[in-house]
Design a protein around this motif. Structure first.
Motif, PDB file in Angstrom:
ATOM      1  N   ILE A  29      -8.635  15.364 -12.527  1.00 23.77           N
ATOM      2  CA  ILE A  29      -7.845  14.898 -11.033  1.00 23.77           C
ATOM      3  C   ILE A  29      -7.800  13.947 -11.223  1.00 23.77           C
ATOM      4  O   ILE A  29      -9.332  13.659 -10.334  1.00 23.77           O
ATOM      5  CB  ILE A  29      -7.493  16.331 -10.280  1.00 23.77           C
ATOM      6  N   LEU A  62      -2.794  12.352  -8.847  1.00 28.51           N
ATOM      7  CA  LEU A  62      -2.232  12.662  -7.491  1.00 28.51           C
ATOM      8  C   LEU A  62      -2.395  11.229  -6.737  1.00 28.51           C
ATOM      9  O   LEU A  62      -1.535  11.405  -5.785  1.00 28.51           O
ATOM     10  CB  LEU A  62      -3.401  13.946  -7.416  1.00 28.51           C
ATOM     11  N   GLU A  65       1.069  10.071  -7.629  1.00 28.65           N
ATOM     12  CA  GLU A  65       2.326  10.985  -7.203  1.00 28.65           C
ATOM     13  C   GLU A  65       2.266  11.150  -5.924  1.00 28.65           C
ATOM     14  O   GLU A  65       3.096  11.443  -5.623  1.00 28.65           O
ATOM     15  CB  GLU A  65       1.540  12.352  -7.566  1.00 28.65           C
ATOM     16  N   GLY A  66       1.324  10.673  -4.963  1.00 25.57           N
ATOM     17  CA  GLY A  66       0.999  10.371  -3.062  1.00 25.57           C
ATOM     18  C   GLY A  66       1.755   9.493  -3.185  1.00 25.57           C
ATOM     19  O   GLY A  66       2.465   9.908  -1.814  1.00 25.57           O
ATOM     20  N   TYR A 188      -1.713  11.716   2.872  1.00 22.32           N
ATOM     21  CA  TYR A 188      -1.394  13.147   2.034  1.00 22.32           C
ATOM     22  C   TYR A 188      -1.717  14.060   1.967  1.00 22.32           C
ATOM     23  O   TYR A 188      -1.529  14.845   0.744  1.00 22.32           O
ATOM     24  CB  TYR A 188      -1.650  12.041   0.827  1.00 22.32           C
ATOM     25  N   LEU A 192      -0.455  17.151  -0.674  1.00 20.23           N
ATOM     26  CA  LEU A 192      -1.969  18.013  -1.801  1.00 20.23           C
ATOM     27  C   LEU A 192      -1.364  18.885  -1.982  1.00 20.23           C
ATOM     28  O   LEU A 192      -1.484  19.714  -2.901  1.00 20.23           O
ATOM     29  CB  LEU A 192      -3.007  17.789  -0.881  1.00 20.23           C
ATOM     30  N   ALA A 195       1.334  19.769  -4.705  1.00 24.19           N
ATOM     31  CA  ALA A 195       0.987  19.271  -6.150  1.00 24.19           C
ATOM     32  C   ALA A 195       0.026  20.108  -6.321  1.00 24.19           C
ATOM     33  O   ALA A 195      -0.424  21.054  -7.004  1.00 24.19           O
ATOM     34  CB  ALA A 195       0.177  18.157  -5.708  1.00 24.19           C
TER      35      ALA A 195
END
Length: 748
Positions: A29, A62, A65-66, A188, A192, A195
């Protein structure tokens, strides 16, 4: 073969069962807190290495994506509503309470209508659009809206910053206590939670890759949630920030309590052995570059390791959605080498003695045909033509050999790398490297003064450097020079001689110069042998021990007298050196248009100075926009506010330029505010400039900042419209301007 089951203790969580014939799955990750331009190389390299061993490894970014989640319309709406509800009146507990620009900005942001909010929400689409990059006005507006997003986040989530740092600084730079790292809310957090709900947690190894300090903080924040969601898995932590910094005892204890194993260094062999630990029971003691907790004590693995391209596997980017990264043309990171073949520069941590993995002793370049084959594979698989080398450097011989291999395969790729101005750059090697894709190169010159260059142990022939650089530029290579100011023992006169040499080469040997002020790296030779550099050893040793007693990564040693990152030494005359630097370039912009960035540390011949954008420009041509102008040409021009732009008086000497429909808001005080205020009343730049200079007695830096803001930023944004005045005196250099240009005559 019959299936058997191996019972391997998962540290602190009981027993885990898995078939011994199937290696454990791995999920890596990448948390928020990194850059958004392209994927990090580390997790892709690990995935490629494990894939070559038949081990399944998925990477979940992430971080990128964030930023997409943050730019959703509902996220922007929430930030606007939270901004509206803030109490910024004097006396409130907000860090920016009572700040006139913050309160005015709050009123602008709180009133954003649906159209204006959508302009911020569609940022990812615009930053990925080649047509936007090709239009400097559209690109500048997109960057301005990124700044407005940062304003929203920083007002709502103070004291956090929005844009990430690197090994130091960034989002969490104002927080020094780990308790605060977990206590504070971030932009975020909601994303999170969503996600993590979507991740398949059946993997037996869950890793976090932290490139920056901010990502390390997120790794610490996420650890309890990872443990809850994957109680059966071994949790591993690694990444660049752990390998490039010293992990202090307190931080080791915190991280080892949160993760089962932490890797501080190259991770390919380490992750392979972590898988072996879960699969076959191999001791964690065999994991190189690792530390972990056992019976309440920190255990550090004895083996140190540096990746030497032993697996011959290309980085695996198949888990990454490359369409989401915020560049108009996709770019992939790559590694043309590992280590530093020179490894002697006294300011650099790569010169540290690390035994067999010392950078210059373990330096490795992969086989050129292997590099070309990997570039061809990645280019074909992902449609990528531009690559960024992420290693410290590549040698002249290596670059030329890679160029030959690229040419022999007939692939159309461009690449950027950092290189030394070494004697190995013969005309033949320059030609071969460029023919094979070298399009943007950064040369670490640091100083053109012979004594300082020797003190730095650069190992380059300064007399030959201009010819080398010119040869690259003649072949169309985008050349950047790195330089340093205020290296220990450097005199004002020595820095001035360096500046004179650099000034004479502008537009001839390089496209960009990037000046940094010297900062003391804790494990560089300057810090390890301070007496040789005029630094008192006892205070430095005491300061480093104090830093080792804090729960933070140790990379830079803050200056003892100022507490800032820039190292000072008695009698360094740093303020005068910086005045001389700014005056040098102020004299240049009278007759040569330049573009400035990063608090004037970057001096560029074109607006896009970043290597990734330079690669795109090399392929697609320079973006369109207002013609470059010198300061003298500006002084012969009329400057008017663009359509829809309003000038607001904020408080004191501060003004704001506002266009709510776009949306746009920029704040100015001092010289810039005075000039813009006068321009709103009368459009003659000279008529605004001269009385403002007389009133404010500005430094050379302040005049340069004014030039950059008007010549570049506000013209590109369409905030100001500039037209030349046709008269005999239009190009005359005013006497009031020249008085600001001498080093001694500028105000600090």
């Amino acid at each position: 073969m019959s299936t058997t089951w191996s019972h391997v203790p998962a540290p602190g969580r009981g027993w885990a069962e898995r078939p011994s014939t199937a290696p454990p799955g791995v999920v890596l990750i990448v948390p928020p807190g990194g850059q958004y331009a392209y994927p990090n190389l580390g997790p892709a390299s690990l995935a490629g290495h494990l894939g070559g061993l038949g081990i399944d490894c998925r990477v979940i970014d992430l971080n990128v994506e964030g930023i997409h989640a943050l730019c959703r319309t509902e996220s922007i709406d929430a930030l606007v509503e939270q901004t509206r509800a803030l109490d910024l009146t004097p006396g409130s507990d907000h860090p920016r309470a009572g700040s006139p620009d913050a309160r005015h900005l709050q009123s602008v942001l709180a009133d954003l209508d649906g159209t204006a909010r959508h302009r911020i929400a569609d940022l990812p689409d615009r930053l990925r659009d080649p047509a936007v990059l090709a239009d400097r006005g559209a690109w500048s507006e997109s960057l301005h809206h990124l700044g407005l997003l940062a304003n929203l986040v920083e007002l709502v989530h103070a004291p956090l910053r929005f844009l990430p740092g690197s090994l130091v600084g960034g989002m969490f730079s104002a927080l020094e206590r780990p308790d605060d790292w977990r206590r504070v809310t971030t932009p975020y957090d909601d994303f999170l939670d969503e996600a993590l709900d979507r991740i398949d947690w059946t993997a037996e190894v869950v890793g976090i890759s932290a490139f920056t300090f901010d990502q390390l903080v997120y790794a610490y924040r996420l650890a309890p949630e990872l443990r809850r969601r994957a109680p059966h898995a071994l949790l591993a932590l690694g990444g660049n920030v752990l390998g490039e910094s010293e992990i202090t005892p307190q931080l080791q204890t915190l991280l080892a309590a949160a993760y089962d194993v932490v890797v501080s260094g190259d991770g390919e062999l380490a992750l392979e052995r972590i898988v072996d630990h879960c699969w076959k029971g191999r001791p964690l003691d065999d994991v190189p570059n690792a530390f972990f907790e056992r019976e309440g004590k920190i255990v550090t693995a004895a083996e140190r390791y540096r990746y030497r391209f032993e697996s011959r596997q290309a980085p695996d980017f198949s888990s990454f959605d490359l369409d989401k990264y915020l560049l108009p043309e996709p770019v992939l990171p790559f590694r043309l080498s590992n280590g530093c073949d020179w490894g002697r520069c006294t300011f650099c941590s790569e010169s540290k003695d690390q035994g067999p993995i010392t950078a210059r002793l373990s330096y490795q370049e992969p086989e050129p045909d292997q590099v070309a084959a990997h570039l061809e594979h990645l280019s074909s698989q992902f449609g990528v033509r531009s690559f960024v080398n992420c290693s410290s450097l590549v040698t002249a011989e290596g670059a030329a050999d890679i160029g030959d291999a690229v040419v022999s395969r007939g692939i159309d790729v461009s690449w950027y790398a950092m290189v030394r101005a070494e004697a190995g750059w013969t005309p033949d090697r320059i030609r071969r490297a460029v023919d094979g894709g070298a399009r943007a190169l950064n040369f670490g010159i640091e100083s053109f003064h012979p004594r300082i260059s020797r003190m730095m142990k650069k190992g380059i022939n300064l007399r030959q450097v201009p010819e080398q650089l010119r040869a690259f530029r003649d072949r169309g290579v985008f050349v950047t020079l790195y330089t340093l100011c205020n290296f220990p023992t450097e005199t004002f006169e020595e820095f001035s001689e360096h500046l004179d040499t650099l000034r004479d080469q502008v537009g001839d040997t390089h496209d960009v110069s990037f000046k940094s002020n010297f900062m003391l790296v804790a494990d560089a030779p300057v810090a390890e042998q301070p007496v040789d550099f005029g630094i008192a050893p006892e205070p430095l040793a005491r300061r480093i021990e104090e830093l080792r007693d804090q729960p933070l990564p140790l990379y830079l040693v803050p200056d003892e007298s100022t507490g800032g990152p820039i190292h000072r030494f008695p009698g360094d005359r740093l303020d005068e050196k910086l005045d001389r630097y700014h005056a040098t370039y102020l004299n240049l912009v009278l007759d040569r248009p330049l573009y400035l960035d990063r608090d004037l540390e970057v001096i560029s011949l074109q607006p896009h100075w970043e290597p990734e954008l330079a690669l795109a420009a090399a392929r697609n041509g320079l973006p369109t926009g207002p013609a470059p102008m010198t300061l003298t040409e500006l002084l012969g021009s009329e400057v008017r506010l663009g359509p829809g732009v309003e000038l607001h008086e904020v408080e004191g000497d501060m003004i704001a330029l506002v266009d709510r429909s776009r949306p746009l808001a920029r704040y100015y005080g001092g010289l810039q505010g005075e000039v813009l205020r006068r321009l709103a009343a009368k459009p003659s730049f000279a008529a605004a400039f001269h009385p403002a200079v007389a009133a404010w007695d500005p430094s050379a830096k302040e005049v340069l900042e004014l030039y950059e803001e008007i010549h570049h930023q506000l013209r590109d944004l369409g905030v100001l419209e500039v037209t030349s005045i046709e008269s005999d005196s239009a190009g005359a250099r005013p006497a009031t301007t020249s008085t600001t240009l001498t080093t001694q005559g500028t105000r600090r």
